[in-house]
Design a protein around this motif. Structure first.
Motif, PDB file in Angstrom:
ATOM      1  N   TYR A  41      -8.784  -2.029   0.794  1.00  0.00           N
ATOM      2  CA  TYR A  41      -8.691  -1.771   2.228  1.00  0.00           C
ATOM      3  C   TYR A  41      -9.216  -0.364   2.515  1.00  0.00           C
ATOM      4  O   TYR A  41      -8.644   0.615   2.048  1.00  0.00           O
ATOM      5  CB  TYR A  41      -7.219  -1.923   2.623  1.00  0.00           C
ATOM      6  CG  TYR A  41      -6.811  -1.594   4.035  1.00  0.00           C
ATOM      7  CD1 TYR A  41      -7.667  -1.737   5.107  1.00  0.00           C
ATOM      8  CD2 TYR A  41      -5.524  -1.163   4.291  1.00  0.00           C
ATOM      9  CE1 TYR A  41      -7.254  -1.443   6.399  1.00  0.00           C
ATOM     10  CE2 TYR A  41      -5.093  -0.879   5.578  1.00  0.00           C
ATOM     11  CZ  TYR A  41      -5.969  -1.017   6.631  1.00  0.00           C
ATOM     12  OH  TYR A  41      -5.555  -0.737   7.907  1.00  0.00           O
ATOM     13  N   ASP A  42     -10.313  -0.278   3.269  1.00  0.00           N
ATOM     14  CA  ASP A  42     -10.878   1.022   3.641  1.00  0.00           C
ATOM     15  C   ASP A  42     -10.291   1.425   4.989  1.00  0.00           C
ATOM     16  O   ASP A  42     -10.762   1.011   6.048  1.00  0.00           O
ATOM     17  CB  ASP A  42     -12.402   0.952   3.700  1.00  0.00           C
ATOM     18  CG  ASP A  42     -13.036   2.327   3.820  1.00  0.00           C
ATOM     19  OD1 ASP A  42     -12.355   3.270   4.294  1.00  0.00           O
ATOM     20  OD2 ASP A  42     -14.206   2.460   3.446  1.00  0.00           O
ATOM     21  N   VAL A  43      -9.230   2.217   4.929  1.00  0.00           N
ATOM     22  CA  VAL A  43      -8.485   2.613   6.122  1.00  0.00           C
ATOM     23  C   VAL A  43      -9.376   3.389   7.093  1.00  0.00           C
ATOM     24  O   VAL A  43      -9.282   3.222   8.313  1.00  0.00           O
ATOM     25  CB  VAL A  43      -7.238   3.434   5.718  1.00  0.00           C
ATOM     26  CG1 VAL A  43      -6.492   3.938   6.942  1.00  0.00           C
ATOM     27  CG2 VAL A  43      -6.317   2.593   4.831  1.00  0.00           C
ATOM     28  N   ALA A  75       9.132  -5.045   7.362  1.00  0.00           N
ATOM     29  CA  ALA A  75       8.917  -3.613   7.556  1.00  0.00           C
ATOM     30  C   ALA A  75       7.412  -3.385   7.551  1.00  0.00           C
ATOM     31  O   ALA A  75       6.633  -4.337   7.466  1.00  0.00           O
ATOM     32  CB  ALA A  75       9.603  -2.814   6.454  1.00  0.00           C
ATOM     33  N   ALA A  76       7.011  -2.122   7.652  1.00  0.00           N
ATOM     34  CA  ALA A  76       5.586  -1.807   7.669  1.00  0.00           C
ATOM     35  C   ALA A  76       5.339  -0.516   6.900  1.00  0.00           C
ATOM     36  O   ALA A  76       6.268   0.231   6.587  1.00  0.00           O
ATOM     37  CB  ALA A  76       5.098  -1.663   9.111  1.00  0.00           C
ATOM     38  N   VAL A  77       4.058  -0.264   6.608  1.00  0.00           N
ATOM     39  CA  VAL A  77       3.644   0.967   5.946  1.00  0.00           C
ATOM     40  C   VAL A  77       2.447   1.527   6.707  1.00  0.00           C
ATOM     41  O   VAL A  77       1.468   0.811   6.939  1.00  0.00           O
ATOM     42  CB  VAL A  77       3.253   0.726   4.469  1.00  0.00           C
ATOM     43  CG1 VAL A  77       2.816   2.039   3.812  1.00  0.00           C
ATOM     44  CG2 VAL A  77       4.390   0.080   3.685  1.00  0.00           C
ATOM     45  N   ASP A  78       2.552   2.794   7.122  1.00  0.00           N
ATOM     46  CA  ASP A  78       1.409   3.502   7.681  1.00  0.00           C
ATOM     47  C   ASP A  78       0.651   4.011   6.456  1.00  0.00           C
ATOM     48  O   ASP A  78       1.118   4.915   5.768  1.00  0.00           O
ATOM     49  CB  ASP A  78       1.886   4.651   8.567  1.00  0.00           C
ATOM     50  CG  ASP A  78       0.740   5.351   9.272  1.00  0.00           C
ATOM     51  OD1 ASP A  78      -0.392   4.827   9.278  1.00  0.00           O
ATOM     52  OD2 ASP A  78       0.986   6.443   9.823  1.00  0.00           O
ATOM     53  N   PRO A  79      -0.504   3.404   6.148  1.00  0.00           N
ATOM     54  CA  PRO A  79      -1.120   3.624   4.836  1.00  0.00           C
ATOM     55  C   PRO A  79      -1.709   5.015   4.641  1.00  0.00           C
ATOM     56  O   PRO A  79      -2.088   5.695   5.603  1.00  0.00           O
ATOM     57  CB  PRO A  79      -2.219   2.569   4.799  1.00  0.00           C
ATOM     58  CG  PRO A  79      -2.595   2.365   6.222  1.00  0.00           C
ATOM     59  CD  PRO A  79      -1.314   2.521   6.990  1.00  0.00           C
ATOM     60  N   ALA A  80      -1.818   5.379   3.369  1.00  0.00           N
ATOM     61  CA  ALA A  80      -2.550   6.579   2.989  1.00  0.00           C
ATOM     62  C   ALA A  80      -3.983   6.407   3.494  1.00  0.00           C
ATOM     63  O   ALA A  80      -4.485   5.285   3.591  1.00  0.00           O
ATOM     64  CB  ALA A  80      -2.526   6.733   1.465  1.00  0.00           C
ATOM     65  N   ARG A  81      -4.623   7.488   3.849  1.00  0.00           N
ATOM     66  CA  ARG A  81      -5.987   7.404   4.362  1.00  0.00           C
ATOM     67  C   ARG A  81      -6.969   7.306   3.207  1.00  0.00           C
ATOM     68  O   ARG A  81      -6.685   7.700   2.080  1.00  0.00           O
ATOM     69  CB  ARG A  81      -6.292   8.606   5.250  1.00  0.00           C
ATOM     70  CG  ARG A  81      -5.393   8.700   6.503  1.00  0.00           C
ATOM     71  CD  ARG A  81      -5.245   7.325   7.169  1.00  0.00           C
ATOM     72  NE  ARG A  81      -4.604   7.362   8.465  1.00  0.00           N
ATOM     73  CZ  ARG A  81      -3.447   6.794   8.751  1.00  0.00           C
ATOM     74  NH1 ARG A  81      -2.740   6.186   7.812  1.00  0.00           N
ATOM     75  NH2 ARG A  81      -2.980   6.822   9.977  1.00  0.00           N
ATOM     76  N   GLY A  82      -8.134   6.754   3.487  1.00  0.00           N
ATOM     77  CA  GLY A  82      -9.143   6.552   2.464  1.00  0.00           C
ATOM     78  C   GLY A  82      -9.181   5.087   2.073  1.00  0.00           C
ATOM     79  O   GLY A  82      -8.835   4.205   2.862  1.00  0.00           O
ATOM     80  N   VAL A  92       0.854  -1.182   0.000  1.00  0.00           N
ATOM     81  CA  VAL A  92       0.000   0.000   0.000  1.00  0.00           C
ATOM     82  C   VAL A  92       0.897   1.243   0.000  1.00  0.00           C
ATOM     83  O   VAL A  92       2.042   1.175   0.439  1.00  0.00           O
ATOM     84  CB  VAL A  92      -0.936   0.041   1.240  1.00  0.00           C
ATOM     85  CG1 VAL A  92      -1.945  -1.098   1.218  1.00  0.00           C
ATOM     86  CG2 VAL A  92      -0.149   0.028   2.540  1.00  0.00           C
ATOM     87  N   PRO A  93       0.365   2.381  -0.460  1.00  0.00           N
ATOM     88  CA  PRO A  93       1.144   3.618  -0.358  1.00  0.00           C
ATOM     89  C   PRO A  93       1.039   4.176   1.058  1.00  0.00           C
ATOM     90  O   PRO A  93       0.064   3.922   1.771  1.00  0.00           O
ATOM     91  CB  PRO A  93       0.435   4.541  -1.367  1.00  0.00           C
ATOM     92  CG  PRO A  93      -0.991   4.075  -1.354  1.00  0.00           C
ATOM     93  CD  PRO A  93      -0.916   2.579  -1.143  1.00  0.00           C
ATOM     94  N   GLY A  94       2.062   4.925   1.457  1.00  0.00           N
ATOM     95  CA  GLY A  94       2.027   5.552   2.774  1.00  0.00           C
ATOM     96  C   GLY A  94       3.427   5.832   3.274  1.00  0.00           C
ATOM     97  O   GLY A  94       4.370   5.916   2.491  1.00  0.00           O
ATOM     98  N   ARG A  95       3.560   5.942   4.591  1.00  0.00           N
ATOM     99  CA  ARG A  95       4.863   6.220   5.195  1.00  0.00           C
ATOM    100  C   ARG A  95       5.515   4.908   5.595  1.00  0.00           C
ATOM    101  O   ARG A  95       4.931   4.113   6.322  1.00  0.00           O
ATOM    102  CB  ARG A  95       4.698   7.129   6.418  1.00  0.00           C
ATOM    103  CG  ARG A  95       6.035   7.588   7.017  1.00  0.00           C
ATOM    104  CD  ARG A  95       5.831   8.562   8.169  1.00  0.00           C
ATOM    105  NE  ARG A  95       4.977   8.015   9.211  1.00  0.00           N
ATOM    106  CZ  ARG A  95       5.406   7.206  10.194  1.00  0.00           C
ATOM    107  NH1 ARG A  95       6.669   6.841  10.268  1.00  0.00           N
ATOM    108  NH2 ARG A  95       4.557   6.777  11.111  1.00  0.00           N
ATOM    109  N   ALA A  96       6.729   4.686   5.112  1.00  0.00           N
ATOM    110  CA  ALA A  96       7.473   3.465   5.446  1.00  0.00           C
ATOM    111  C   ALA A  96       7.900   3.527   6.917  1.00  0.00           C
ATOM    112  O   ALA A  96       8.326   4.576   7.405  1.00  0.00           O
ATOM    113  CB  ALA A  96       8.687   3.326   4.540  1.00  0.00           C
ATOM    114  N   VAL A  97       7.757   2.388   7.613  1.00  0.00           N
ATOM    115  CA  VAL A  97       8.021   2.310   9.047  1.00  0.00           C
ATOM    116  C   VAL A  97       8.872   1.075   9.339  1.00  0.00           C
ATOM    117  O   VAL A  97       8.595  -0.010   8.807  1.00  0.00           O
ATOM    118  CB  VAL A  97       6.686   2.215   9.831  1.00  0.00           C
ATOM    119  CG1 VAL A  97       6.913   2.051  11.325  1.00  0.00           C
ATOM    120  CG2 VAL A  97       5.797   3.422   9.548  1.00  0.00           C
TER     121      VAL A  97
END
Length: 156
Positions: free
Chosen positions: A106-108, A34-41, A10-15
């Motif tokens: 995925y509906d964040v 690793a993880a991704v804090d996903p884009a909202r929506g 998913v797109p977002g901030r890499a963590v």
């Protein structure tokens, strides 16, 4: 030995995985990655590797590469309690998928409305040696990452 390039689902901030607010993931109990804090929506969660869908649940999936590397994508923390609300599968368990193919929408916002953390851990299942996983520069820097960009490489 084989090296697998694992993409951001998913797109977002890499963590960094150690910064995920769940000890099962942050301590590497499931594996390393690793993880991704996903884009909202509403976002499409893609296959991070090519292979066979070994396990498909509304909130998580495991894809096994031809080399036998299992990669888990977990959409949010404690999202098993949502009973599928906010998740739409586009493949079936047992399907062959290509890296980049949409697996689940995925509906964040639904996850956040339930008070849950939407972060997306991505781990190599049962990988016990953190040195076998090399995270991308975006993870080290905590930068934004596009869906389909390299998240980490795993040597098994």
């Amino acid at each position: 030995m084989s090296t697998s390039r694992v993409l951001a689902p998913v797109p977002g901030r890499a963590v960094a995985l150690k910064d995920v607010a769940d000890p099962v993931f942050s301590a590497g109990m499931v594996g390393h990655g690793a993880a991704v804090d996903p884009a909202r929506g509403v976002v499409d969660a893609i296959a991070p590797v090519s292979g066979k869908v070994l396990k498909l649940m509304p909130h998580a999936y495991v894809i096994v590469t031809n080399d036998g590397v299992g990669v888990l994508v977990h959409l949010g923390l404690d999202t098993v309690t949502m009973n599928g609300d906010g998740f739409t599968a586009h493949v079936r368990q047992g399907d062959d998928v290509t890296a980049g193919q949409v697996v689940i929408t995925y509906d964040v916002s639904v996850v956040e409305a339930k008070g849950l953390n939407p972060i997306v851990p991505v781990v190599v299942m049962d990988e016990r040696d953190p040195n076998n996983v090399v995270v991308a520069d975006a993870v080290r820097a905590g930068d934004e990452i596009a869906s389909g960009a390299e998240l980490f490489t795993a040597t098994t």
